[in-house]
Design a protein around this motif. Sequence first.
Motif, PDB file in Angstrom:
ATOM      1  N   LYS A 268       0.841  -1.208   0.000  1.00 38.37           N
ATOM      2  CA  LYS A 268       0.000   0.000   0.000  1.00 38.37           C
ATOM      3  C   LYS A 268       0.874   1.255   0.000  1.00 38.37           C
ATOM      4  N   LEU A 269       1.973   1.201   0.747  1.00 32.29           N
ATOM      5  CA  LEU A 269       2.860   2.377   0.846  1.00 32.29           C
ATOM      6  C   LEU A 269       3.815   2.477  -0.348  1.00 32.29           C
ATOM      7  N   ASN A 270       3.844   1.414  -1.146  1.00 32.95           N
ATOM      8  CA  ASN A 270       4.718   1.371  -2.319  1.00 32.95           C
ATOM      9  C   ASN A 270       6.182   1.687  -1.942  1.00 32.95           C
ATOM     10  N   LEU A 271       6.686   0.969  -0.957  1.00 28.37           N
ATOM     11  CA  LEU A 271       8.062   1.197  -0.479  1.00 28.37           C
ATOM     12  C   LEU A 271       9.067   0.716  -1.524  1.00 28.37           C
ATOM     13  N   PRO A 272      10.252   1.328  -1.576  1.00 32.04           N
ATOM     14  CA  PRO A 272      11.198   0.997  -2.643  1.00 32.04           C
ATOM     15  C   PRO A 272      11.544  -0.490  -2.741  1.00 32.04           C
ATOM     16  N   THR A 273      11.643  -1.172  -1.605  1.00 31.86           N
ATOM     17  CA  THR A 273      12.063  -2.576  -1.631  1.00 31.86           C
ATOM     18  C   THR A 273      10.885  -3.556  -1.635  1.00 31.86           C
ATOM     19  N   SER A 274       9.652  -3.048  -1.500  1.00 28.81           N
ATOM     20  CA  SER A 274       8.532  -3.998  -1.395  1.00 28.81           C
ATOM     21  C   SER A 274       8.222  -4.610  -2.761  1.00 28.81           C
ATOM     22  N   PRO A 275       7.944  -5.924  -2.772  1.00 27.71           N
ATOM     23  CA  PRO A 275       7.562  -6.539  -4.049  1.00 27.71           C
ATOM     24  C   PRO A 275       6.154  -6.088  -4.424  1.00 27.71           C
ATOM     25  N   LYS A 276       5.875  -6.049  -5.710  1.00 22.67           N
ATOM     26  CA  LYS A 276       4.512  -5.677  -6.128  1.00 22.67           C
ATOM     27  C   LYS A 276       3.538  -6.756  -5.682  1.00 22.67           C
ATOM     28  N   LYS A 277       3.932  -8.010  -5.905  1.00 23.21           N
ATOM     29  CA  LYS A 277       3.112  -9.124  -5.428  1.00 23.21           C
ATOM     30  C   LYS A 277       3.915  -9.876  -4.374  1.00 23.21           C
ATOM     31  N   GLN A 285       3.406 -27.575 -12.714  1.00 23.68           N
ATOM     32  CA  GLN A 285       3.841 -28.560 -11.704  1.00 23.68           C
ATOM     33  C   GLN A 285       5.348 -28.500 -11.441  1.00 23.68           C
ATOM     34  N   THR A 286       6.116 -27.952 -12.378  1.00 32.62           N
ATOM     35  CA  THR A 286       7.582 -27.976 -12.219  1.00 32.62           C
ATOM     36  C   THR A 286       8.136 -26.687 -11.598  1.00 32.62           C
ATOM     37  N   ARG A 287       7.284 -25.830 -11.108  1.00 35.36           N
ATOM     38  CA  ARG A 287       7.744 -24.577 -10.480  1.00 35.36           C
ATOM     39  C   ARG A 287       7.250 -24.535  -9.033  1.00 35.36           C
ATOM     40  N   PRO A 288       7.912 -23.750  -8.154  1.00 35.14           N
ATOM     41  CA  PRO A 288       9.048 -22.876  -8.423  1.00 35.14           C
ATOM     42  C   PRO A 288      10.367 -23.646  -8.468  1.00 35.14           C
ATOM     43  N   GLN A 289      11.359 -23.001  -9.084  1.00 37.07           N
ATOM     44  CA  GLN A 289      12.720 -23.543  -9.131  1.00 37.07           C
ATOM     45  C   GLN A 289      13.680 -22.429  -8.719  1.00 37.07           C
ATOM     46  N   PRO A 290      14.686 -22.754  -7.890  1.00 34.19           N
ATOM     47  CA  PRO A 290      15.631 -21.710  -7.451  1.00 34.19           C
ATOM     48  C   PRO A 290      16.238 -20.920  -8.598  1.00 34.19           C
ATOM     49  N   ILE A 291      16.671 -21.616  -9.633  1.00 40.54           N
ATOM     50  CA  ILE A 291      17.401 -20.933 -10.693  1.00 40.54           C
ATOM     51  C   ILE A 291      16.495 -20.016 -11.517  1.00 40.54           C
ATOM     52  N   LEU A 292      15.211 -20.365 -11.632  1.00 38.17           N
ATOM     53  CA  LEU A 292      14.279 -19.559 -12.436  1.00 38.17           C
ATOM     54  C   LEU A 292      13.552 -18.506 -11.611  1.00 38.17           C
ATOM     55  N   ASP A 293      13.298 -18.801 -10.352  1.00 38.93           N
ATOM     56  CA  ASP A 293      12.309 -17.996  -9.632  1.00 38.93           C
ATOM     57  C   ASP A 293      12.810 -17.261  -8.380  1.00 38.93           C
ATOM     58  N   SER A 294      14.044 -17.503  -7.963  1.00 42.09           N
ATOM     59  CA  SER A 294      14.526 -16.849  -6.731  1.00 42.09           C
ATOM     60  C   SER A 294      14.550 -15.330  -6.854  1.00 42.09           C
ATOM     61  N   ASN A 295      14.773 -14.832  -8.074  1.00 39.35           N
ATOM     62  CA  ASN A 295      14.961 -13.380  -8.232  1.00 39.35           C
ATOM     63  C   ASN A 295      13.707 -12.615  -8.643  1.00 39.35           C
ATOM     64  N   ILE A 296      12.550 -13.273  -8.605  1.00 39.60           N
ATOM     65  CA  ILE A 296      11.312 -12.577  -8.998  1.00 39.60           C
ATOM     66  C   ILE A 296      11.128 -11.358  -8.108  1.00 39.60           C
ATOM     67  N   ASP A 297      10.742 -10.238  -8.730  1.00 39.66           N
ATOM     68  CA  ASP A 297      10.561  -8.977  -8.004  1.00 39.66           C
ATOM     69  C   ASP A 297      11.815  -8.635  -7.193  1.00 39.66           C
ATOM     70  N   LYS A 298      12.963  -8.674  -7.829  1.00 37.32           N
ATOM     71  CA  LYS A 298      14.270  -8.393  -7.226  1.00 37.32           C
ATOM     72  C   LYS A 298      14.539  -9.246  -5.990  1.00 37.32           C
ATOM     73  N   GLY A 299      14.033 -10.470  -5.991  1.00 36.54           N
ATOM     74  CA  GLY A 299      14.288 -11.396  -4.876  1.00 36.54           C
ATOM     75  C   GLY A 299      13.403 -11.164  -3.670  1.00 36.54           C
ATOM     76  N   GLY A 330      17.283  -7.897   2.166  1.00 37.91           N
ATOM     77  CA  GLY A 330      16.100  -7.220   1.602  1.00 37.91           C
ATOM     78  C   GLY A 330      14.996  -7.087   2.647  1.00 37.91           C
ATOM     79  N   GLY A 331      14.826  -8.148   3.448  1.00 38.99           N
ATOM     80  CA  GLY A 331      13.824  -8.111   4.521  1.00 38.99           C
ATOM     81  C   GLY A 331      14.135  -7.017   5.525  1.00 38.99           C
ATOM     82  N   SER A 332      15.420  -6.890   5.851  1.00 39.84           N
ATOM     83  CA  SER A 332      15.864  -5.880   6.815  1.00 39.84           C
ATOM     84  C   SER A 332      15.679  -4.458   6.281  1.00 39.84           C
ATOM     85  N   VAL A 333      16.003  -4.268   4.999  1.00 35.90           N
ATOM     86  CA  VAL A 333      15.849  -2.930   4.397  1.00 35.90           C
ATOM     87  C   VAL A 333      14.366  -2.564   4.358  1.00 35.90           C
ATOM     88  N   LEU A 334      13.518  -3.532   4.037  1.00 33.35           N
ATOM     89  CA  LEU A 334      12.065  -3.267   4.027  1.00 33.35           C
ATOM     90  C   LEU A 334      11.591  -2.859   5.429  1.00 33.35           C
TER      91      LEU A 334
END
Length: 347
Positions: A268-277, A285-299, A330-334
């Motif tokens: 709601k606050l649209n903070l710089p580090t917050s993910p959109k989703k 069935q084959t997702r998530p995978q570390p190599i493909l999905d760890s970095n979604i929304d900048k991790g 990232g959690g700490s910065v948020l």
Amino acid sequence: MSNMVEVAILGATGIVGQRFISILQNHPFFKIKELCASENKKGRRFLDSVDWLIEEELNDEIKEIKLKSINDKLESKIIFSALPKEISFEIEDELSKKGYYVFSNSSSHRYDKFVPILIPEVNLEHIESIKFQKRAGFIVTNPNCTTTGIAIPLKPIKEKLGIKRVLSVSMQAISGAGVSGLPSMKIINNIIPYIENEEEKIEIELRKILGKFTKDGFLSANFDVEARCNRVPIRDGHMIINFVETDKEVDVEKIKEILEDFKGEPQKLNLPTSPKKVLRIFDEQTRPQPILDSNIDKGMSISIGRIKKSSFFTFTFTSLVHNTIRGAAGGSVLNAEILYKLNYIKV
Ligand code: NAP
């Protein structure tokens, strides 16, 4: 530039410290002023003192910063701590008593009576505990990296369906053990079925995070948790298979909808580090995978897949968290962004 809030990073040469730098070096309102490492690196140029392991390039200004020791006086009021547990307890306690705002990744204060383990989308109301710390500043911790990947999806499930018990089995990346934590001889082509203290941390932290804060301290959530943790030969991204028994039973489509719709105050606050989703739901069935999905929304997103009915529990799902981003720096910065925006930080 004058409106920038200066920050310091303790343990800046470690893997979490490096993540802090990559997130903060282009931050819109926090500016890295000081970097600290162990005493023997004091006075050395950052670039000459670090084995840089992050994909993003270092800014020239950061390369030139001269390292401080954790015992030096710090000018920044906001301190991000990525120190090992053995040394973080005393220094974080001391700094927060002197009026510094400490955002810690270490477990040393996580279980203190008035210290929150904060995930802003999950338990923002726990920041009330800060007022009871009797310090000129405060300490705010974020959870163990694996706990983050379980607590976030369980928040809307607990709210909508109630939780009776949870069993979580993790496959944790090598970066979780720090820059030099795990010799390659031990982990290449291998799985280690034990990570010291990790299972206990998940069992305690999950219930504290999903519990309530009262003026007498935290009341842990009333459900059973059991965790099993494994180290696997993956660089970044902890994957967790979760089995959940809920009070109320609904079909898989409804569970997906509950997870899909979840958002919190950072969105709601649209903070710089917050993910959109906050939660990214996969039907494949084959997702998530570390190599493909760890970095979604900048991790910063948690990826969720394999949502299924379970014959022993109510349902099961797999979650994936970037351990050094959403699960650490990232959690700490948020946390710092939201406390700054909510005026808990005076600089
Ligand atoms: P790491 O890679 O081993 O880094 C440790 C850092 O602490 C280095 O910068 C090191 O500096 C510094 N340090 C060590 N001893 C020191 C001393 N006596 N005085 C001052 N500085 C000292 O560890 P990490 O993985 O980044 O973890 C840091 C903290 O975050 C730990 O508490 C860990 O449990 C927690 N955490 C880690 C993760 C993860 O995924 N890695 C996730 C969540 C939480 P030198 O380079 O000078 O030795």
